[in-house]
Design an enzyme around this catalytic site. Structure first.
Site, PDB file in Angstrom:
ATOM      1  CE1 TYR A  80      -7.590  -2.384   2.485  1.00 32.17           C
ATOM      2  CE2 TYR A  80      -6.776  -0.149   2.169  1.00 32.17           C
ATOM      3  CZ  TYR A  80      -7.678  -1.150   1.861  1.00 32.17           C
ATOM      4  OH  TYR A  80      -8.661  -0.907   0.926  1.00 32.17           O
ATOM      5  CB  SER A  88      -6.670   1.505  -1.582  1.00 31.25           C
ATOM      6  OG  SER A  88      -6.848   2.532  -0.622  1.00 31.25           O
TER       7      SER A  88
END
Length: 250
Positions: A154, A140
């Site tokens: 995350y 990401s």
């Protein structure tokens, strides 16, 4: 052409989107996820459009680590070989640390990182036996810096996944292996994991984002930001800007 591709977390979101794009390009697909009814629907949809490809689906919760090895080996036996494995399964639960949501942060850490280790191990066992293969991990843009609130754990797991993939690559280089690795860092692509997030700049729809991801994966770079515009530039800046500016993306 890497003919047979295994995708985890393929029942929805980016996993399903990539499956649709790879099917369009004529790849055989080994698809796994927890929700088998969605996998069956996806398989029927894709075979209806592209009857010349082969698609196999299996149930898999990536947090069942023994099952990861079992399913990957079963796909390899069925297809004869696996040419590319995409470690995609993940989740985005969480909250600021110290606010009573340890259980959610733990689930994200286990699914996004510990389970990813199992998937990489299972894929590389097969690739080392074949002496060929392409390992792709879906990281990401948030992996580049620490993020606030629900993004904290995350982002940390995605940073860990990026480092894990680079370490694997270093090991393969050292042994002069032909096995390739790629880390994909998506920017903001609409999917089930972020469907409730509103007014996000540079967000693209699932189809556009997955097409960009597959284009990048097919090139087999060491790493790639997708879509390249504007995320290659944003990624460059994120590594250098003060944290108080960067955290506004979280």
């Amino acid at each position: 052409m890497r003919k047979t591709i295994l995708i985890t977390g393929a029942s929805s979101g980016l996993g399903a989107g990539m499956a649709r794009e790879f099917a369009k390009r004529g790849h055989n697909l080994a698809l796994c996820a927890r929700r088998t009814e969605r996998l069956d629907e996806l398989k029927s949809e894709l075979l209806g459009r592209y009857p010349d490809i082969k698609i196999s689906v299996m149930a898999l919760d990536v947090n069942d680590h023994d099952k990861v090895f079992e399913v990957f080996k079963a796909f390899k036996t069925e297809f004869g070989s696996l040419d590319r494995v995409i470690v995609n399964a993940g989740m985005g639960k969480g909250a600021s640390l110290g606010t009573g949501y340890f259980y959610a942060n733990l689930q994200t850490a286990q699914t996004n990182f510990v389970a990813a280790i199992a998937q990489c191990e299972a894929a590389l066992e097969i690739f080392r036996e074949q002496n060929d293969g392409h390992l792709v991990t879906i990281s990401s843009i948030s992996a580049l810096r620490g993020m606030p609130r629900a993004m904290t754990v995350y982002a940390a797991t995605k940073a860990g996944l990026s480092a894990l993939t680079e370490g694997i690559r270093a090991d393969l280089i050292r042994s002069r292996s032909p096995i390739k690795t790629t880390t994909i860092c998506p920017g903001f692509i609409r999917s089930e994991i972020n469907e409730k997030v509103k007014n996000t700049p540079f967000m693209v729809d699932t189809e556009t984002g997955c097409r960009a991801m597959v284009n990048a994966i097919e090139r087999e770079p060491v790493s790639a930001y997708v879509p390249r515009w504007p995320w290659a530039i944003i990624g460059f800046l994120m590594k250098r800007l003060p944290l108080k500016w960067v955290m506004k993306l979280g």
